[in-house]
Enzyme design. Structure first.
Site, PDB file in Angstrom:
ATOM      1  N   CYS A 173       0.833  -1.215   0.000  1.00 32.49           N
ATOM      2  CA  CYS A 173       0.000   0.000   0.000  1.00 32.49           C
ATOM      3  C   CYS A 173       0.869   1.267   0.000  1.00 32.49           C
ATOM      4  O   CYS A 173       1.974   1.268   0.525  1.00 32.49           O
ATOM      5  CB  CYS A 173      -0.867   0.041   1.241  1.00 32.49           C
ATOM      6  SG  CYS A 173      -1.951  -1.368   1.386  1.00 32.49           S
ATOM      7  N   ARG A 187       5.536  -0.512  -6.026  1.00 34.28           N
ATOM      8  CA  ARG A 187       5.460  -1.255  -4.770  1.00 34.28           C
ATOM      9  C   ARG A 187       4.460  -2.400  -4.853  1.00 34.28           C
ATOM     10  O   ARG A 187       4.467  -3.282  -3.997  1.00 34.28           O
ATOM     11  CB  ARG A 187       5.051  -0.309  -3.635  1.00 34.28           C
ATOM     12  CG  ARG A 187       6.030   0.834  -3.440  1.00 34.28           C
ATOM     13  CD  ARG A 187       5.468   1.827  -2.461  1.00 34.28           C
ATOM     14  NE  ARG A 187       5.256   1.202  -1.176  1.00 34.28           N
ATOM     15  CZ  ARG A 187       6.155   1.166  -0.195  1.00 34.28           C
ATOM     16  NH1 ARG A 187       7.312   1.719  -0.380  1.00 34.28           N
ATOM     17  NH2 ARG A 187       5.886   0.584   0.940  1.00 34.28           N
ATOM     18  N   TRP A 247      -3.061  -2.667  -1.523  1.00 35.93           N
ATOM     19  CA  TRP A 247      -2.732  -4.075  -1.759  1.00 35.93           C
ATOM     20  C   TRP A 247      -3.667  -4.834  -0.828  1.00 35.93           C
ATOM     21  O   TRP A 247      -3.568  -4.721   0.394  1.00 35.93           O
ATOM     22  CB  TRP A 247      -1.264  -4.301  -1.403  1.00 35.93           C
ATOM     23  CG  TRP A 247      -0.806  -5.717  -1.332  1.00 35.93           C
ATOM     24  CD1 TRP A 247      -0.953  -6.583  -0.286  1.00 35.93           C
ATOM     25  CD2 TRP A 247      -0.092  -6.447  -2.324  1.00 35.93           C
ATOM     26  NE1 TRP A 247      -0.381  -7.783  -0.568  1.00 35.93           N
ATOM     27  CE2 TRP A 247       0.150  -7.728  -1.815  1.00 35.93           C
ATOM     28  CE3 TRP A 247       0.363  -6.120  -3.615  1.00 35.93           C
ATOM     29  CZ2 TRP A 247       0.845  -8.697  -2.541  1.00 35.93           C
ATOM     30  CZ3 TRP A 247       1.049  -7.086  -4.318  1.00 35.93           C
ATOM     31  CH2 TRP A 247       1.286  -8.356  -3.795  1.00 35.93           C
ATOM     32  N   ASN A 263      -2.137   2.654   5.651  1.00 31.46           N
ATOM     33  CA  ASN A 263      -1.283   1.484   5.399  1.00 31.46           C
ATOM     34  C   ASN A 263      -1.126   0.755   6.727  1.00 31.46           C
ATOM     35  O   ASN A 263      -1.032   1.400   7.768  1.00 31.46           O
ATOM     36  CB  ASN A 263       0.112   1.913   4.944  1.00 31.46           C
ATOM     37  CG  ASN A 263       0.112   2.549   3.573  1.00 31.46           C
ATOM     38  OD1 ASN A 263      -0.893   2.522   2.874  1.00 31.46           O
ATOM     39  ND2 ASN A 263       1.254   3.121   3.201  1.00 31.46           N
ATOM     40  N   GLY A 264      -1.029  -0.558   6.680  1.00 31.76           N
ATOM     41  CA  GLY A 264      -0.865  -1.323   7.916  1.00 31.76           C
ATOM     42  C   GLY A 264      -2.097  -2.167   8.171  1.00 31.76           C
ATOM     43  O   GLY A 264      -2.961  -2.309   7.300  1.00 31.76           O
ATOM     44  N   GLU A 295      20.032 -17.662  -4.979  1.00 27.61           N
ATOM     45  CA  GLU A 295      19.612 -16.370  -5.506  1.00 27.61           C
ATOM     46  C   GLU A 295      19.305 -16.473  -7.001  1.00 27.61           C
ATOM     47  O   GLU A 295      18.340 -15.874  -7.486  1.00 27.61           O
ATOM     48  CB  GLU A 295      20.698 -15.317  -5.214  1.00 27.61           C
ATOM     49  CG  GLU A 295      20.503 -13.967  -5.853  1.00 27.61           C
ATOM     50  CD  GLU A 295      19.114 -13.350  -5.666  1.00 27.61           C
ATOM     51  OE1 GLU A 295      18.368 -13.761  -4.765  1.00 27.61           O
ATOM     52  OE2 GLU A 295      18.773 -12.467  -6.470  1.00 27.61           O
ATOM     53  N   LYS A 310      15.639 -15.478  -8.476  1.00 25.31           N
ATOM     54  CA  LYS A 310      15.436 -14.440  -9.499  1.00 25.31           C
ATOM     55  C   LYS A 310      14.708 -15.039 -10.684  1.00 25.31           C
ATOM     56  O   LYS A 310      13.793 -14.447 -11.235  1.00 25.31           O
ATOM     57  CB  LYS A 310      16.815 -13.894  -9.908  1.00 25.31           C
ATOM     58  CG  LYS A 310      16.825 -12.516 -10.415  1.00 25.31           C
ATOM     59  CD  LYS A 310      17.106 -11.472  -9.361  1.00 25.31           C
ATOM     60  CE  LYS A 310      16.168 -11.529  -8.186  1.00 25.31           C
ATOM     61  NZ  LYS A 310      16.666 -10.872  -7.017  1.00 25.31           N
ATOM     62  N   GLU A 362      10.930 -15.853  -9.829  1.00 23.98           N
ATOM     63  CA  GLU A 362      10.005 -14.758  -9.520  1.00 23.98           C
ATOM     64  C   GLU A 362       9.603 -13.940 -10.735  1.00 23.98           C
ATOM     65  O   GLU A 362       8.513 -13.389 -10.762  1.00 23.98           O
ATOM     66  CB  GLU A 362      10.497 -13.882  -8.364  1.00 23.98           C
ATOM     67  CG  GLU A 362      11.683 -13.010  -8.637  1.00 23.98           C
ATOM     68  CD  GLU A 362      12.094 -12.209  -7.403  1.00 23.98           C
ATOM     69  OE1 GLU A 362      11.246 -11.863  -6.572  1.00 23.98           O
ATOM     70  OE2 GLU A 362      13.299 -11.920  -7.279  1.00 23.98           O
ATOM     71  N   HIS A 384      21.356 -37.294  -3.394  1.00 22.58           N
ATOM     72  CA  HIS A 384      20.522 -37.723  -2.263  1.00 22.58           C
ATOM     73  C   HIS A 384      19.036 -37.529  -2.554  1.00 22.58           C
ATOM     74  O   HIS A 384      18.229 -37.545  -1.630  1.00 22.58           O
ATOM     75  CB  HIS A 384      20.927 -36.967  -0.992  1.00 22.58           C
ATOM     76  CG  HIS A 384      22.334 -37.256  -0.566  1.00 22.58           C
ATOM     77  ND1 HIS A 384      22.761 -38.501  -0.165  1.00 22.58           N
ATOM     78  CD2 HIS A 384      23.441 -36.456  -0.518  1.00 22.58           C
ATOM     79  CE1 HIS A 384      24.049 -38.463   0.122  1.00 22.58           C
ATOM     80  NE2 HIS A 384      24.486 -37.233  -0.082  1.00 22.58           N
ATOM     81  N   LYS A 422       7.116  -4.838  -4.021  1.00 25.92           N
ATOM     82  CA  LYS A 422       8.501  -4.430  -3.820  1.00 25.92           C
ATOM     83  C   LYS A 422       8.857  -4.407  -2.340  1.00 25.92           C
ATOM     84  O   LYS A 422       9.959  -4.760  -1.953  1.00 25.92           O
ATOM     85  CB  LYS A 422       8.715  -3.047  -4.431  1.00 25.92           C
ATOM     86  CG  LYS A 422      10.133  -2.518  -4.276  1.00 25.92           C
ATOM     87  CD  LYS A 422      11.112  -3.376  -5.048  1.00 25.92           C
ATOM     88  CE  LYS A 422      12.549  -2.962  -4.875  1.00 25.92           C
ATOM     89  NZ  LYS A 422      13.469  -4.040  -5.259  1.00 25.92           N
TER      90      LYS A 422
HETATM   91  C1  F6R Z   1      13.714 -10.835  -4.602  1.00 17.15           C
HETATM   92  C2  F6R Z   1      13.278  -9.856  -3.676  1.00 17.15           C
HETATM   93  C3  F6R Z   1      12.735 -10.261  -2.345  1.00 17.15           C
HETATM   94  C4  F6R Z   1      13.340  -9.339  -1.282  1.00 17.15           C
HETATM   95  C5  F6R Z   1      12.667  -9.582   0.085  1.00 17.15           C
HETATM   96  C6  F6R Z   1      13.270  -8.700   1.155  1.00 17.15           C
HETATM   97  O1  F6R Z   1      14.195 -10.286  -5.787  1.00 17.15           O
HETATM   98  O2  F6R Z   1      13.370  -8.719  -3.985  1.00 17.15           O
HETATM   99  O3  F6R Z   1      12.948 -11.597  -2.049  1.00 17.15           O
HETATM  100  O4  F6R Z   1      14.712  -9.590  -1.226  1.00 17.15           O
HETATM  101  O5  F6R Z   1      11.299  -9.338  -0.010  1.00 17.15           O
HETATM  102  O6  F6R Z   1      13.109  -7.337   0.832  1.00 17.15           O
HETATM  103  P1  F6R Z   1      13.979  -6.225   1.538  1.00 17.15           P
HETATM  104  O7  F6R Z   1      15.372  -6.386   1.069  1.00 17.15           O
HETATM  105  O8  F6R Z   1      13.365  -4.934   1.097  1.00 17.15           O
HETATM  106  O9  F6R Z   1      13.848  -6.449   3.015  1.00 17.15           O
END
Ligand code: F6R
Length: 606
Positions: free
Chosen positions: A2, A27, A73, A99-100, A480, A484, A487, A503, A601
């Site tokens: 949000c 976001r 959101w 928000n919240g 990682e 990536k 997602e 295994h 985000k």
């Molecule tokens: C993956 C990604 C998420 C963030 C996670 C933590 O590309 O962006 O997995 O790494 O949500 O977010 P932050 O770093 O903002 O705490």
């Protein structure tokens, strides 16, 4: 998730609020709304869908020199027009964006209903507008305080009231709110992105703090209505940081910006003379640093995987036992908080609720937490006892790239710093510094392989399922890489330690299931290659990400070679091509690279 935007001043509010909401789109959200206050009273427009649809649907007469807006959101109730914010009271005189999460919304809804109030939405927020409207306090501040005294939960919120047309009242508890200071006009937002086009003078509210915002200024006060005295500070971001700058996607721009971002993280922090890193913001004097017996790193998602990389850097350089744990799990296992453990919270946004709550759990139990955070003044940065700002610059694409690279550098600096107050020799310290200094150019070198990586990604995108494997330092890289890839391409990508394949997962290897293997030149190269033979024998296609001097012998594999650095820092470089693989795979499959489905985000709810 949000987002909140507000404006008060001499201009028509709606376009400014809508422009701000547009900047918060990254976001993640599913509905949007705006309320303005004019002589005729409050006007509200809100609907499910995008900000641009809301803008197109705005009534012709929507003037008003103060306004608030929101991107929602969905949490309580579906993403519908009615559930979108702002929420009004029964008379349509109070508008609230929030928000919240209000934890006791159910009880409050029941009470309000019993008092004859008709609630029209399914949201927790709506109770706030009714509570503000029903308060008998004489000022808007008094009414908001009266409403908040009945609320349990988290909020960043902004309130308009038709009886108080010269002000917006805002409040914060666990969800960020920033006031932007202009010339006879003021702004409010939950994220700098919405403000920096108009002003770089900002005030961050603290938890438990409220503010009255008028066209000519602001006053801040606590939830017991005592004045606090806040000064505006200048932020070092500019509006262009939030533009794609001619690139097709923010993710691409942010991947390409990594050499400069890495330089910023390192700037002024490397000390060749003593072979160490200067990290004044840690608030850790050498005696404190020496008394540490263990390091525990907490982060979520990709930040957790970088945390694993950080743990191995810290163990390697400082010989302190170090490990990483998902922050989202931490506080639910009633963790033992040790006085001689250094806790490290790692977060790009600095607003991830799971990480923030873990920090609060540690500090509540008397532990010491430092933060590796990108966003200056964010909730996690402020909740920590000290830290390292990453200076990656704003990151807009949901899939994190440059921020993660700078997190790894932050860990390298921390490891070097801790190592040098312990047993790391000055020569080894200088060796790491020399490696760090080479990194930005080496990252740039990898980015030049873009075309070749696009071609490999195109082939990988054809598979429904992939493995990413690596060993020891290479395993967080594989995790990682898989994260990536999944997602943004929506392909099933799973990470395993290479040593674990036999295994179990080897059963899944076939000509249809490719493996991306991290194989640097190190003490495990031969063992890694042995495992790759097992994959190849089962017809599994192989992409090997490693160093040019790794001899693959007879193995049939597509190679991606990155330049060598010092072994401790090699994982940082090995991660870079995996970002471009994910990016190009998502493009091939026609996905929204910057805003992948179901993801936000900044994940500000638990
Ligand atoms: C993956 C990604 C998420 C963030 C996670 C933590 O590309 O962006 O997995 O790494 O949500 O977010 P932050 O770093 O903002 O705490």
């Amino acid at each position: 998730m949000c987002g909140i935007v507000g404006y008060i001043g001499g201009q028509t509010a709606a376009p400014i609020v809508l422009e701000g909401l547009g900047k918060l789109e990254y976001r993640g959200y599913d509905s949007a709304g705006v309320a303005v206050l004019a002589a005729g009273g409050l006007k509200v427009a809100k609907q499910a869908g995008r900000v641009r649809d809301l803008e197109a649907a705005l009534p012709k007469r929507f003037a008003g020199k103060l306004g608030i807006g929101h991107t929602r959101w969905a949490t309580h109730g579906a993403a519908t027009d009615v559930n979108a914010h702002p929420h009004l009271d029964a008379e349509g005189r109070v508008a609230v964006v929030h928000n919240g999460i209000i934890d006791n919304a159910g009880t409050l809804r029941e009470k309000l209903t019993a008092d004859g109030v008709e609630l029209v939405s399914e949201t927790d927020t709506e109770v706030l507008s009714h509570l503000v409207a029903r308060s008998e306090a004489e000022t808007l501040e008094g009414k908001v305080l009266a409403a908040l005294s009945q609320i349990e939960g988290t909020f960043g919120l902004a309130v308009l009231h038709a009886d108080f047309p010269d002000r917006i009242v805002v409040a914060r508890n666990g969800s960020p709110l920033i006031i932007g200071v202009g010339e006879h006009e003021m702004y409010v937002a939950s994220d700098l992105a919405a403000l920096v086009r108009y002003t770089r003078q900002v005030v961050h509210l603290d938890d438990g703090e409220l503010a009255t915002i008028t066209a000519n200024g602001f006053t801040t006060f606590t939830d017991t209505h005592e004045r606090t005295h806040k000064q505006a500070t200048t932020v070092d971001v500019v509006a262009e940081d939030y533009d794609a700058g001619g690139h097709e996607h923010f993710m691409r721009k942010e991947i390409l910006e990594q050499p400069q971002a890495a330089e910023r993280t390192l700037r002024g922090r490397l000390d060749e003379r003593f072979g160490t890193a200067h990290l004044g913001g840690l608030n850790l004097d050498p005696r404190d640093a020496r008394s540490i017996r263990r390091v525990k790193i907490l982060g979520c998602g990709s930040a957790y995987y970088v945390g694993q990389l950080g743990a191995s850097l810290i163990e390697d350089l400082s010989r302190l036992p170090a490990d990483a744990e998902p922050a989202s799990e931490f506080r639910y296992r009633n963790p033992v908080i040790e006085p001689d453990t250094l806790y490290v919270a790692v977060s790009q946004s600095g607003e991830t609720a799971d990480t923030l709550l873990a920090v609060q759990e540690i500090t509540r139990k008397g532990g010491r937490v430092v933060g590796l955070v990108n966003v200056v003044g964010s909730s996690i940065a402020r909740a920590c006892d000290g830290g390292i700002y990453l200076h990656a610059g704003p990151e807009v694409a949901v899939a994190s790239t440059k921020a993660l690279t700078t997190m790894s550098l932050g860990f390298a600096l921390l490891a070097l710093h801790l190592g040098r107050v312990r047993d790391l020799s000055i020569a080894d310290g200088r060796r790491i510094i020399e490696g760090l200094r080479r990194l930005p150019d080496q990252i740039a070198e990898i980015l030049e392989q873009d075309e070749a990586l696009a071609e490999i990604a195109h082939r990988l995108a054809a598979s429904e399922s992939l493995f990413f494997v690596g060993r020891v330092r290479g395993f967080p890289v594989a995790r990682e890489g898989a994260q990536k890839f999944k997602e943004i391409s929506y392909r099933h990508a799973e990470a395993y330690p290479t040593s674990e394949l036999k295994h179990g997962p080897l059963a899944l290897i076939s000509a249809e299931v490719p493996t991306v293997a991290i194989v640097p030149h190190d003490e495990l190269t031969d063992r890694n290659i042995g495992a790759l033979h097992e994959i190849s024998a089962r017809k599994g296609p192989l992409v090997v990400v490693g160093h040019a001097d790794v001899d693959l012998g007879e193995l049939s594999a597509t190679r991606i070679d990155v330049p060598r650095n010092v072994p401790e820092l090699d994982p940082i470089l090995l991660t870079i091509p995996l970002q471009l693989l994910a990016y190009h795979a998502a493009l091939t499959l026609g996905h929204d690279v910057d805003k992948p489905r179901n993801l936000a985000k900044s994940v500000t709810v638990e």
